[in-house]
Design a protein around this motif. Structure first.
Motif, short mmCIF file in Angstrom:
data_model
loop_
_atom_site.label_atom_id
_atom_site.label_comp_id
_atom_site.label_asym_id
_atom_site.label_seq_id
_atom_site.Cartn_x
_atom_site.Cartn_y
_atom_site.Cartn_z
N GLU A 32 0.70 -16.15 1.91
CA GLU A 32 1.63 -16.67 0.89
C GLU A 32 1.17 -18.04 0.41
N GLN B 171 -1.61 -17.59 -1.88
CA GLN B 171 -1.17 -17.17 -3.23
C GLN B 171 -0.63 -18.36 -4.01
N ASP B 172 0.18 -19.19 -3.34
CA ASP B 172 0.74 -20.37 -4.00
C ASP B 172 -0.37 -21.29 -4.49
N GLY C 60 -3.18 -20.35 -5.46
CA GLY C 60 -4.02 -19.64 -6.42
C GLY C 60 -5.33 -19.15 -5.84
N ARG D 256 -5.15 -13.29 -4.52
CA ARG D 256 -4.61 -12.46 -5.61
C ARG D 256 -3.10 -12.32 -5.48
N ASP D 257 -2.44 -12.33 -6.63
CA ASP D 257 -0.99 -12.22 -6.61
C ASP D 257 -0.51 -10.78 -6.41
N ASP D 258 -1.42 -9.82 -6.65
CA ASP D 258 -0.98 -8.43 -6.60
C ASP D 258 -1.10 -7.79 -5.21
N ALA E 117 -8.70 -14.35 -4.93
CA ALA E 117 -8.50 -14.27 -6.38
C ALA E 117 -9.85 -14.34 -7.08
#
Lengths: 202, 202
Positions: free
Chosen positions: A135, A138-139, A141, A144-146, A191
């Motif tokens: 997490e 993701q925050d 960047g 990946r967000d998916d 990402a």
DNA sequence: GATACTTGACTGACTGGCCAGTCAGTTAGG
DNA sequence: CCTAACTGACTGGCCAGTCAGTCAAGTATC
């Protein structure tokens, strides 16, 4: 019981467990690793099982401390550090013997509620820590967000378990799994716009 | 010993092993599952260990037969079928009990050379079968050419081991791992130009 | 076709070792 | 004294493995 005695008994139990394995661990083995007699162990602990439960508590606590702070700047590097700790090669026998004993105890999960509870706590600590790292990633960047941090964390914990099981059972290399996990993280989780070298990939 | 007797004893040993687990398996338990007495077991087999070694041989043989022919047209579908067999949910207790017993035996690998050899044979059978499926998939243009079938097979075997270990130890869902593995195959292994629906992906 | 001998399968009852757990004390600090 | 910590010696249950036999199915002998 004084704290020193408690610590000494935990150490002795840990050492004896590694040395003899869970299945052939005798109270006398534990006594032999400490300055106390077998009868003293029974004086402080109701039964052999109780002593082992206490050890598991003790280990879970120290594991919780250890995964609290991880080396590395970014969540990716921290994840790598966590994985490396879990899959650190057993150059000395000690680590492999401990992993073997843990696997013996895991296999007792279905027969012993208390063991299963301790193992579940252990499993959840690891899972939650990884989920949080994902997490955070993701925050920031970096990841990946998916992907679903929860499911992905489950998957990584499963891979770590598999590596340890195969290492114990058939002597399979931990390093081999570590490398595959590295690839998995790089190709599936990272990402697309992230500079690989910035998070320690070659 | 007649083949019928041998088969009966293998069945009885298997049943007793599942019912009681490796750690608390007694010769009497095995005798109770067969029409023979405990003394007869010792008449046919040198020791309890020998009887268990015989069971592992027996199981390895039948496992080899089972993975020989897999359901499905394409290597991808066959791989899915193999994974599904390995991670088939333990709706009835029987399968979970067997997996538990196997895990107990895996944890004995380091203490027993013969066990480790049997386990290694088992591990290799699974690994080689998956490697061949991956190679077949590459030949058929279904699987990316830039993945290493050997390392990837190792990874999948590790994931299967992890799923089984966590299932036994903490009751973690096998289905959850199956789904993640499906995603892994689809995103990491499947060649880019393949129509996902043609190999059973949604 | 009757008799004795052999052998493999099988068994109930027993034994010996192991080990968790107990107990009747001893000891040392307060 | 009192109590908590500790201990050596003991006990009881468990279980793999043993053993002296039974039994039935051959098979050789006369």
């Amino acid at each position: 019981m004084s704290t020193e005695t408690a610590d000494e008994l935990m150490d002795a139990t840990y050492t004896a467990l590694c040395k003899h394995g869970y299945a052939s661990l005798r109270m006398q083995d534990i006594a032999d690793e400490s300055s106390k007699s077998k009868a003293t162990l029974h004086y402080h602990y109701e039964s052999k099982q109780d002593l082992l439960y206490a050890l598991l508590d003790y280990l879970t606590d120290s594991f919780a401390d250890r995964i609290e702070t991880l080396e590395g700047e970014t969540p990716i590097e921290q994840l790598r550090s966590l994985v490396e700790t879990s899959l650190e090669p057993s150059e000395d026998d000690a680590r492999k013997q401990f992993r073997t004993a843990v696997l013996e105890i895991k296999a007792q999960g279905p027969y012993d509620d208390r063991f299963r509870d301790e193992l579940t706590a252990f499993d959840r600590l690891l899972h939650d820590r990884i989920r949080i790292l994902l997490e955070d990633g993701q925050d920031a960047g970096l990841i990946r967000d998916d992907i679903d941090p929860n499911e992905t964390a489950e998957f990584i914990v499963t891979v770590l378990n598999g590596a340890q099981t195969r290492h114990v059972a058939v002597g399979h290399s931990l390093e081999c799994t570590r490398a595959m996990l590295e690839t998995y993280v790089c190709h599936q989780l990272l990402a697309e716009d992230v500079d690989r070298t910035e998070v320690g990939f070659e």
